[in-house]
Scaffold this motif. Sequence first.
Motif, PDB file in Angstrom:
ATOM      1  N   UNK A 166      10.228   5.879  20.551  1.00 10.54           N
ATOM      2  CA  UNK A 166      10.267   4.498  20.063  1.00 10.54           C
ATOM      3  C   UNK A 166      11.559   3.865  20.541  1.00 10.54           C
ATOM      4  N   UNK A 167      11.441   2.647  21.077  1.00  7.63           N
ATOM      5  CA  UNK A 167      12.579   1.994  21.723  1.00  7.63           C
ATOM      6  C   UNK A 167      12.976   0.735  20.964  1.00  7.63           C
ATOM      7  N   UNK A 168      14.241   0.667  20.582  1.00  6.08           N
ATOM      8  CA  UNK A 168      14.750  -0.487  19.840  1.00  6.08           C
ATOM      9  C   UNK A 168      15.345  -1.500  20.811  1.00  6.08           C
ATOM     10  N   UNK A 169      14.797  -2.725  20.785  1.00  3.93           N
ATOM     11  CA  UNK A 169      15.279  -3.795  21.660  1.00  3.93           C
ATOM     12  C   UNK A 169      15.591  -5.028  20.820  1.00  3.93           C
ATOM     13  N   UNK A 170      16.321  -5.974  21.414  1.00  2.00           N
ATOM     14  CA  UNK A 170      16.528  -7.249  20.723  1.00  2.00           C
ATOM     15  C   UNK A 170      15.188  -7.972  20.644  1.00  2.00           C
ATOM     16  N   UNK A 171      14.921  -8.564  19.481  1.00  2.00           N
ATOM     17  CA  UNK A 171      13.640  -9.252  19.262  1.00  2.00           C
ATOM     18  C   UNK A 171      13.682 -10.659  19.829  1.00  2.00           C
ATOM     19  N   UNK A 172      12.534 -11.123  20.309  1.00  4.67           N
ATOM     20  CA  UNK A 172      12.439 -12.543  20.668  1.00  4.67           C
ATOM     21  C   UNK A 172      12.336 -13.326  19.358  1.00  4.67           C
ATOM     22  N   UNK A 173      13.244 -14.260  19.201  1.00  9.92           N
ATOM     23  CA  UNK A 173      13.327 -14.968  17.918  1.00  9.92           C
ATOM     24  C   UNK A 173      12.017 -15.675  17.573  1.00  9.92           C
ATOM     25  N   UNK A 174      11.543 -15.454  16.356  1.00  6.28           N
ATOM     26  CA  UNK A 174      10.358 -16.161  15.873  1.00  6.28           C
ATOM     27  C   UNK A 174       9.032 -15.627  16.378  1.00  6.28           C
ATOM     28  N   UNK A 175       9.048 -14.600  17.228  1.00  3.94           N
ATOM     29  CA  UNK A 175       7.790 -14.105  17.793  1.00  3.94           C
ATOM     30  C   UNK A 175       7.008 -13.245  16.795  1.00  3.94           C
ATOM     31  N   UNK A 176       7.746 -12.607  15.883  1.00  2.00           N
ATOM     32  CA  UNK A 176       7.093 -11.761  14.874  1.00  2.00           C
ATOM     33  C   UNK A 176       7.520 -12.228  13.484  1.00  2.00           C
ATOM     34  N   UNK A 177       6.659 -12.059  12.484  1.00  2.00           N
ATOM     35  CA  UNK A 177       7.058 -12.467  11.136  1.00  2.00           C
ATOM     36  C   UNK A 177       8.224 -11.624  10.626  1.00  2.00           C
ATOM     37  N   UNK A 178       9.034 -12.209   9.776  1.00  2.00           N
ATOM     38  CA  UNK A 178      10.211 -11.522   9.243  1.00  2.00           C
ATOM     39  C   UNK A 178       9.820 -10.258   8.481  1.00  2.00           C
ATOM     40  N   UNK A 179       8.629 -10.256   7.898  1.00  2.00           N
ATOM     41  CA  UNK A 179       8.169  -9.078   7.163  1.00  2.00           C
ATOM     42  C   UNK A 179       8.077  -7.861   8.085  1.00  2.00           C
ATOM     43  N   UNK A 180       7.798  -8.083   9.366  1.00  2.00           N
ATOM     44  CA  UNK A 180       7.661  -6.964  10.305  1.00  2.00           C
ATOM     45  C   UNK A 180       9.022  -6.416  10.726  1.00  2.00           C
ATOM     46  N   UNK A 181       9.990  -7.299  10.925  1.00  2.00           N
ATOM     47  CA  UNK A 181      11.289  -6.868  11.453  1.00  2.00           C
ATOM     48  C   UNK A 181      12.317  -6.628  10.354  1.00  2.00           C
ATOM     49  N   UNK A 231       0.828  -1.212   0.000  1.00  2.88           N
ATOM     50  CA  UNK A 231       0.000   0.000   0.000  1.00  2.88           C
ATOM     51  C   UNK A 231       0.864   1.266   0.000  1.00  2.88           C
ATOM     52  N   UNK A 232       1.958   1.242   0.739  1.00  4.93           N
ATOM     53  CA  UNK A 232       2.831   2.418   0.844  1.00  4.93           C
ATOM     54  C   UNK A 232       3.827   2.516  -0.314  1.00  4.93           C
ATOM     55  N   UNK A 233       4.068   1.396  -1.002  1.00  6.61           N
ATOM     56  CA  UNK A 233       5.133   1.363  -1.993  1.00  6.61           C
ATOM     57  C   UNK A 233       6.474   1.449  -1.295  1.00  6.61           C
ATOM     58  N   UNK A 234       6.597   0.737  -0.160  1.00  4.93           N
ATOM     59  CA  UNK A 234       7.786   0.835   0.679  1.00  4.93           C
ATOM     60  C   UNK A 234       8.740  -0.312   0.403  1.00  4.93           C
ATOM     61  N   UNK A 235      10.061  -0.040   0.316  1.00  6.28           N
ATOM     62  CA  UNK A 235      11.033  -1.122   0.104  1.00  6.28           C
ATOM     63  C   UNK A 235      10.944  -2.133   1.248  1.00  6.28           C
ATOM     64  N   UNK A 236      11.020  -3.412   0.930  1.00  5.72           N
ATOM     65  CA  UNK A 236      10.725  -4.434   1.940  1.00  5.72           C
ATOM     66  C   UNK A 236      11.873  -4.667   2.923  1.00  5.72           C
ATOM     67  N   UNK A 237      13.037  -4.003   2.712  1.00  5.67           N
ATOM     68  CA  UNK A 237      14.111  -4.149   3.707  1.00  5.67           C
ATOM     69  C   UNK A 237      14.032  -3.050   4.769  1.00  5.67           C
ATOM     70  N   UNK A 238      12.955  -2.272   4.736  1.00  3.78           N
ATOM     71  CA  UNK A 238      12.796  -1.187   5.704  1.00  3.78           C
ATOM     72  C   UNK A 238      11.795  -1.632   6.779  1.00  3.78           C
ATOM     73  N   UNK A 239      12.291  -2.016   7.963  1.00  2.00           N
ATOM     74  CA  UNK A 239      11.418  -2.645   8.958  1.00  2.00           C
ATOM     75  C   UNK A 239      10.383  -1.679   9.531  1.00  2.00           C
ATOM     76  N   UNK A 240       9.350  -2.257  10.156  1.00  2.00           N
ATOM     77  CA  UNK A 240       8.230  -1.464  10.646  1.00  2.00           C
ATOM     78  C   UNK A 240       8.264  -1.347  12.164  1.00  2.00           C
ATOM     79  N   UNK A 241       7.738  -0.244  12.667  1.00  2.00           N
ATOM     80  CA  UNK A 241       7.581  -0.072  14.103  1.00  2.00           C
ATOM     81  C   UNK A 241       6.433  -0.964  14.574  1.00  2.00           C
ATOM     82  N   UNK A 242       6.599  -1.586  15.731  1.00  2.00           N
ATOM     83  CA  UNK A 242       5.537  -2.394  16.325  1.00  2.00           C
ATOM     84  C   UNK A 242       4.865  -1.551  17.415  1.00  2.00           C
ATOM     85  N   UNK A 243       3.571  -1.297  17.223  1.00  2.00           N
ATOM     86  CA  UNK A 243       2.840  -0.361  18.078  1.00  2.00           C
ATOM     87  C   UNK A 243       1.996  -1.134  19.085  1.00  2.00           C
ATOM     88  N   UNK A 244       2.176  -0.795  20.356  1.00  6.75           N
ATOM     89  CA  UNK A 244       1.497  -1.535  21.428  1.00  6.75           C
ATOM     90  C   UNK A 244       0.626  -0.603  22.264  1.00  6.75           C
TER      91      UNK A 244
END
Length: 331
Positions: free
Chosen positions: A93-108, A50-63
């Motif tokens: 926005x805070x960058x932390x180490x991800x829990x492996x496998x918890x989010x799809x690769x498309x998000x990170x 929808x955005x026309x965004x390059x897929x190597x640009x990760x997304x913020x996860x909003x909680x």
Amino acid sequence: METKIFKREQLDEAVSLLREGELVAFPTETVYGLGALATRDDSVKKVYAAKGRPSDNPLIVTVADEAMMRPYAKEVPERAEKLIKHFWPGPLTILLLAKEGALPESATGGLPTVAFRCPDDQLTHDLIAKLGYPIVGPSANTSTKPSPTTAQHVYHDLKGKIAGIVDGGETEVGLESTIVDLSVNPAVVLRPGKITPEEISQVLGEEVLINRGHVSDKDVPKAPGMKYRHYAPSAQVYVVDQAETFAKLDLDVSCGVMATSDLLENLPVPEENKFNLGKNLTEADHNLFAGLRYFDDRPEIKSIYVEGFDQGEESLAYMNRLNKAAGGHHV
Ligand code: TXA
Ligand code: MG
């Protein structure tokens, strides 16, 4: 696809759409975000399309709150606790180490880290809390265009491409959140925002570095979004560093000017070629993107001259966005 506009009374409808894997834009205190269920690979992929965004640009996860973040972080260090306690909900926005496998690769974007954000907006808090899962939330603009600060801006860019927009009115801050990387030591501010490195440093009680973002296309940048063209309207943007320079410019009807009220008043330019940034830097933060969009809808405007600010850390965020919009062109 019809793009529906939702008010508070229709929030449940927006929640259902997200649950079904559809895209719904949402308000925050900074800019509007483009929401999709962060745990579903297929819905996250729709965001890039929808955005026309390059897929190597990760997304913020909003909680909705810190508790919702925990299952997706490998660990939440004490430094993160401190910042969350002090600044959330809010534009950090805070960058932390991800829990492996918890989010799809498309998000990170396949990175070992995740960027977490908890916006200060009641509508969006309720939206995510009712959904019960985090949503990805890049700014809800077409890639390379200025971030949207109203539901109308989102509609302009994404109508027909997304299922809906939750309309919370104009955003307050106007520039995107500060991003701080806590996966490294010392912490690094990757993107300046309303919360300054100095404020973060005071809460942490330690030094905080600032990434100045000189990233070439060949590099793997720390905040990947930094290597792309950004915030750029079709016209050429120029940063005007000294207020006196405005009077010396050779302005014609193809020129737009964006400046604070006092400066604008005396300029020999047609009223419709002026965009008032407000009275001060805070108001200019709030109005910058709306101004760039105002001229982008006027194809006869070929150059836009925009007032620069030199107020130390307070103006870092504004100058960062403006410099990108101008591609480094100053007068
Ligand atoms: O205020 C905001 O942060 C807004 C609102 C909607 O929440 N969102 C926003 O998202 O500005 P976006 O995607 O337009 O910008 C996020 C930036 C991008 O430059 C992206 O590359 C970077 O954050 N980013 C996201 N995850 C990252 C990660 N794991 N490591 C490094 N950079 C990351
Ligand atoms: Mg963006």
